[in-house]
Scaffold this motif. Structure first.
Motif, short mmCIF file in Angstrom:
data_model
loop_
_atom_site.label_atom_id
_atom_site.label_comp_id
_atom_site.label_asym_id
_atom_site.label_seq_id
_atom_site.Cartn_x
_atom_site.Cartn_y
_atom_site.Cartn_z
N ALA A 28 75.79 45.27 67.40
CA ALA A 28 75.62 43.85 67.75
C ALA A 28 74.91 43.70 69.09
N GLU A 29 75.27 44.54 70.04
CA GLU A 29 74.63 44.48 71.35
C GLU A 29 73.16 44.88 71.27
N LEU A 30 72.87 45.87 70.43
CA LEU A 30 71.47 46.26 70.23
C LEU A 30 70.67 45.10 69.63
N LEU A 31 71.26 44.40 68.68
CA LEU A 31 70.60 43.24 68.10
C LEU A 31 70.37 42.16 69.16
N ALA A 32 71.36 41.97 70.04
CA ALA A 32 71.22 40.98 71.11
C ALA A 32 70.06 41.33 72.03
N VAL A 33 69.92 42.61 72.36
CA VAL A 33 68.82 43.05 73.22
C VAL A 33 67.47 42.80 72.54
N ILE A 34 67.39 43.11 71.25
CA ILE A 34 66.12 42.92 70.52
C ILE A 34 65.75 41.44 70.46
N ALA A 83 82.80 43.94 46.03
CA ALA A 83 83.20 44.07 47.43
C ALA A 83 82.03 43.76 48.36
N ALA A 84 80.83 44.22 47.98
CA ALA A 84 79.65 43.97 48.81
C ALA A 84 79.33 42.48 48.86
N MET A 85 79.41 41.80 47.73
CA MET A 85 79.11 40.37 47.68
C MET A 85 80.11 39.56 48.51
N ILE A 86 81.40 39.91 48.41
CA ILE A 86 82.41 39.19 49.18
C ILE A 86 82.24 39.44 50.67
N ALA A 87 82.00 40.70 51.05
CA ALA A 87 81.79 41.02 52.46
C ALA A 87 80.54 40.30 52.99
N TYR A 88 79.50 40.25 52.17
CA TYR A 88 78.26 39.56 52.56
C TYR A 88 78.54 38.07 52.79
N ALA A 89 79.29 37.48 51.88
CA ALA A 89 79.61 36.05 52.01
C ALA A 89 80.48 35.79 53.24
N ALA A 132 71.86 37.20 57.56
CA ALA A 132 71.70 37.65 56.17
C ALA A 132 70.91 38.95 56.10
N ILE A 133 69.83 39.05 56.90
CA ILE A 133 69.00 40.26 56.87
C ILE A 133 69.76 41.46 57.44
N VAL A 134 70.40 41.26 58.60
CA VAL A 134 71.12 42.37 59.25
C VAL A 134 72.29 42.83 58.37
N THR A 135 73.02 41.87 57.78
CA THR A 135 74.16 42.23 56.94
C THR A 135 73.70 42.97 55.69
N GLY A 138 72.98 46.47 56.67
CA GLY A 138 74.22 47.20 56.90
C GLY A 138 74.92 47.57 55.61
N LEU A 139 74.98 46.63 54.65
CA LEU A 139 75.63 46.91 53.37
C LEU A 139 74.84 47.95 52.57
N ARG A 140 73.52 47.91 52.70
CA ARG A 140 72.70 48.92 52.02
C ARG A 140 73.01 50.31 52.58
N TYR A 141 73.15 50.39 53.90
CA TYR A 141 73.50 51.67 54.52
C TYR A 141 74.86 52.15 54.02
N MET A 142 75.84 51.22 53.94
CA MET A 142 77.17 51.60 53.45
C MET A 142 77.11 52.08 52.01
N TYR A 143 76.26 51.44 51.19
CA TYR A 143 76.12 51.87 49.80
C TYR A 143 75.54 53.28 49.71
N VAL A 144 74.52 53.54 50.52
CA VAL A 144 73.92 54.88 50.52
C VAL A 144 74.95 55.92 50.94
N GLN A 145 75.75 55.59 51.98
CA GLN A 145 76.81 56.50 52.41
C GLN A 145 77.84 56.70 51.31
N HIS A 146 78.20 55.62 50.64
CA HIS A 146 79.17 55.68 49.55
C HIS A 146 78.66 56.56 48.41
N ASP A 147 77.40 56.38 48.06
CA ASP A 147 76.82 57.18 46.98
C ASP A 147 76.75 58.65 47.36
N TRP A 148 76.41 58.91 48.63
CA TRP A 148 76.35 60.30 49.11
C TRP A 148 77.74 60.95 49.06
N LYS A 149 78.76 60.21 49.51
CA LYS A 149 80.11 60.77 49.50
C LYS A 149 80.60 61.01 48.08
#
Length: 354
Positions: A28-34, A83-89, A132-135, A138-149
């Motif tokens: 979040a702080e990195l986003l604030a700086v950008i 879960a992704a849709m609810i977290a996104y909302a 919306a874009i940042v979330t 982030g959810l895409r990254y979590m999905y990739v991690q989930h699929d890898w695990k």
């Protein structure tokens, strides 16, 4: 039926963990700086703009984290897409709510004479679009991690199944030969051996990810009782088990392969046999398990595959504990030892206190 219990492949991370909270705050702080750098040409000084932007974004991040932490167990029982849709909302609603409150505060308190509804609407839409874009990223990254695990867990599950398949014929042939030789001369011993064999296969045939230290010790004791029929006085066992650790949770089939490794590579090649030492204790909220055996000696013919059980267990521990477990191998001129260091959860700690 396979017994589940491994939380490592949940789609969403544990937002209540300090590590997850720190990561979200840093992002979040990195986003604030950008965002501040993107508007550095305005009349407001950079540091003041950064402070105001950071304050606003951190409120959104912490509000979202609080809700996701609260709803985390419920969300992880839903399918990943749901879960992704609810977290996104949730994140979008938090962003809209805090943006609306901020706009109202600025209009009614800071500058009530300069209300600009078009600017307020633009402020809401801009914040919502960025969120919306940042979330989504982030959810895409979590999905990739989930699929890898999941792929790692599938590979590790296959290794565990292969380990179970290897144990079954290995025990079956050796144990049945020993039992057959004892049926007439020592029927009571043969009967006890049959019960040991049944207990071993009952434990091995259950497809589960987790067990307790007590169950792992019982499986190892039944296994060693069967090996003692074959090796006789050549096999000696020393147990050093600290009281109060029986219910400590650990991955299934963690101890028995190490004990089998000690018998197969440390005792069997030695004509005079030797002593295997097995210990378990608690230290600094860790379960410390140590299996030690003598080396076969220079005259003995060593068996191949000495590292298979250790390497297999390393990979399973890395998945189960996400890097918090340790497996250390120590070898000197006479002894070979394997030490496991496994985290203990709150329930284990309560059990230790009795």
């Amino acid at each position: 039926m396979r017994e589940e219990g491994n939380p490592s492949t949940q789609f969403l991370p544990d937002f209540c963990r300090d590590g997850t909270l720190l990561l979200v705050i840093l992002m979040a702080e990195l986003l604030a700086v950008i965002l501040t750098l993107a508007h550095s040409g305005t009349s407001i000084s950079f540091w003041r703009a950064l402070a105001l932007t950071s304050l606003f974004i951190q409120w959104i991040a912490l509000g979202s984290i609080a809700l996701l932490c609260r709803l985390g167990p419920w969300l992880n029982r839903r399918p990943p897409a749901v879960a992704a849709m609810i977290a996104y909302a949730i994140v979008i609603l938090v962003t809209l709510s805090l943006s609306t409150l901020t706009a109202l505060f600025l209009d009614w308190v800071v500058h009530p004479d300069q209300v600009d509804l078009s600017f307020d609407l633009q402020f809401l839409l801009r914040n919502t679009l960025i969120s919306a874009i940042v979330t989504a990223v982030g959810l895409r990254y979590m999905y990739v991690q989930h699929d890898w695990k999941r792929s790692i867990e599938a590979r590790t599950g296959a290794r565990l199944a292969a380990l179970q398949a290897r144990i079954r014929p290995h025990f079956l042939f050796n144990s049945m030969n020993s039992i057959a030789a004892l049926i007439r001369s020592r029927p009571l011993v043969a009967e006890s051996a049959v019960l040991d064999l049944a207990s071993v296969f009952r434990s091995v045939l259950v497809e589960r990810d987790w067990s307790s230290l007590e169950e792992e010790l019982e499986l190892s004791k039944h296994y060693l009782a069967l090996e003692a029929l074959r090796l006789g006085d050549r096999l000696n066992i020393e147990w050093h088990i600290e009281p109060g650790l029986a219910n400590t949770r650990m991955p299934a089939l963690s101890l028995q392969p190490l004990v089998e490794n000690a018998v197969y590579h440390g005792i069997q090649p030695r004509p005079a046999g030797g002593t295997i030492s097995i210990s378990a204790r608690c230290a600094s909220s860790k379960l410390i398990i140590r299996v030690e055996n003598p080396l076969p000696g220079q005259t003995a013919v060593p068996h191949s595959g000495n590292g298979i059980a250790v390497n297999n267990l390393k990979e399973r521990l890395a998945l189960a504990y996400q890097g918090d477990a340790r497996l250390v191998v120590v070898q000197d001129a006479e002894r070979f030892s394997v030490q496991l260091s496994l985290p203990m959860d709150a329930t284990d700690a309560r059990d230790d206190r009795g």
